[in-house]
Design an enzyme around this catalytic site. Structure first.
Site, PDB file in Angstrom:
ATOM      1  CB  THR A   1      -0.018  -3.607   6.233  1.00 27.66           C
ATOM      2  OG1 THR A   1      -1.211  -3.388   5.457  1.00 27.66           O
ATOM      3  CG2 THR A   1       0.765  -2.313   6.346  1.00 27.66           C
ATOM      4  CG  ASP A   2      -2.976  -7.443   2.792  1.00 21.11           C
ATOM      5  OD1 ASP A   2      -3.575  -6.783   3.668  1.00 21.11           O
ATOM      6  OD2 ASP A   2      -3.371  -7.526   1.617  1.00 21.11           O
TER       7      ASP A   2
ATOM      8  CB  THR B   1      -0.932   0.004   1.228  1.00 22.01           C
ATOM      9  OG1 THR B   1      -1.743  -1.168   1.194  1.00 22.01           O
ATOM     10  CG2 THR B   1      -1.835   1.230   1.238  1.00 22.01           C
TER      11      THR B   1
ATOM     12  CB  SER C   1       2.557  -7.880   1.375  1.00 25.98           C
ATOM     13  OG  SER C   1       1.375  -7.613   2.097  1.00 25.98           O
TER      14      SER C   1
END
Length: 324
Positions: A92-93, A13, A59
């Site tokens: 961040t996933d 992101t 990610s």
């Protein structure tokens, strides 16, 4: 002499944009690391920065090959005498998974800092630019040495060992249990309040690791079926992690499934679907499975894959889980 940092971009992101400044969730990865850095006023004033872009993806699309590649790249830069620290931008996933993998494999007193964002760069209130500057400031600070792999988001400095994504969209999505929050970045300075005691940090060397054996995570719940265990065995899994109830409590199907898997030579680990707390030894529950102790299901999977890749047996894995 100014600190010398390597900034590695992997996407996520923080490197994404959308067509409208009000769009916070629908976006595409579009920016390279050089462009990201150039768009932040004063970012290069923090240190001498070299950029590298091994890949540029969401990610959620990362796999073992990319994470191993990233870990080797970081380790190579840390060995160089003209590098003081490494910063990695990451989606961040799956950031917490990569952070924990690096915690288990990268050996260096030099700082390694992972950073991401919850809002795309095009958003009206994008958090990526400040997060990145804070990560650079943290990596450049001599006080960050010997603290293990770090995660910096939303002004907080978190130990990678304890980092977990706890909200789907908010900028304060990342938190940590216990003393996992080590400090904060305030007015351009990293301020620490805790130094973590991290035994078994980087117990696995990267040398010789080409891939990792498959390990599946199976969620347990009321009326859970046993067929996921049979399917995992048939698919060739080498180990299973059960995201169990409470203190690693197993449903009847999970007890049967773990027993079947153990008879077939798999290593089974009981973690918990509960966010905080330990999974303790319980002979009545175990049925030959091992307790994950302080590790959540994702962390237990990573640790088990590395342990199996190194040929560790059940007793060695049990000892490792107790230490981590």
């Amino acid at each position: 002499m100014r600190p010398r940092l390597v900034l590695i971009g992997t996407g996520g992101t923080i490197a994404a944009t959308a067509g409208d400044a009000r769009t916070l969730t629908g976006y595409q990865v579009t920016q390279g690391i050089e462009a990201m850095l150039a768009a932040i006023p004063g970012a290069r004033d923090v240190a001498e920065i070299r950029c590298e872009q091994p890949f540029n993806v969401d990610s959620r699309n990362l796999g073992t090959a990319q994470v191993l590649r990233l870990a080797r790249l970081i380790e190579r830069h840390l060995r160089a005498p003209d590098v003081d620290a490494v910063v990695v931008t990451h989606g961040t996933d799956s950031l917490e998974e990569t952070a924990f993998f690096l915690h288990l494999t990268v050996r260096s007193p030099k700082p390694v800092v992972l950073v991401g964002a919850m809002r795309p760069a095009s958003a009206l209130s994008a958090d990526g630019p400040l997060n990145l500057v804070n990560a650079l400031l943290t990596a450049a600070d001599p006080a960050s040495r010997d603290r293990g792999v770090l995660v910096v988001l939303n002004d907080c400095i978190v130990a990678a060992r304890h980092a977990a994504k706890r909200h789907t969209t908010r900028v304060d999505a990342f938190g940590a249990d216990g003393t996992g929050v080590l400090g904060a970045v305030t007015d351009g300075q990293a301020r620490y309040s805790v130094r973590p005691d991290l035994p078994a940090t980087a117990p696995f060397a990267l040398s010789g690791l080409r891939t990792l054996p498959p390990v599946d995570v199976i969620l347990d719940y009321q009326d859970a079926p046993a067929y996921p265990y049979a399917a995992a065995i048939q698919a060739g899994s080498r180990g299973l992690v059960v995201a169990a109830m409470g203190n690693g409590s197993l449903s009847p199907a999970a007890v049967r499934g773990c027993a079947q898997a153990i008879r077939r030579g798999l290593v089974c680990v009981r973690a918990s679907r509960v966010p905080d707390g330990l999974v303790t030894d319980d002979a009545a529950q175990a049925g030959g499975s091992l307790a994950a102790h302080a590790l959540n299901p994702l962390q237990a999977r990573i640790a088990l894959r590395l342990a199996l890749a190194r040929g560790m047996g059940r007793a060695e894995i049990d000892g490792l889980l107790r230490r981590l």
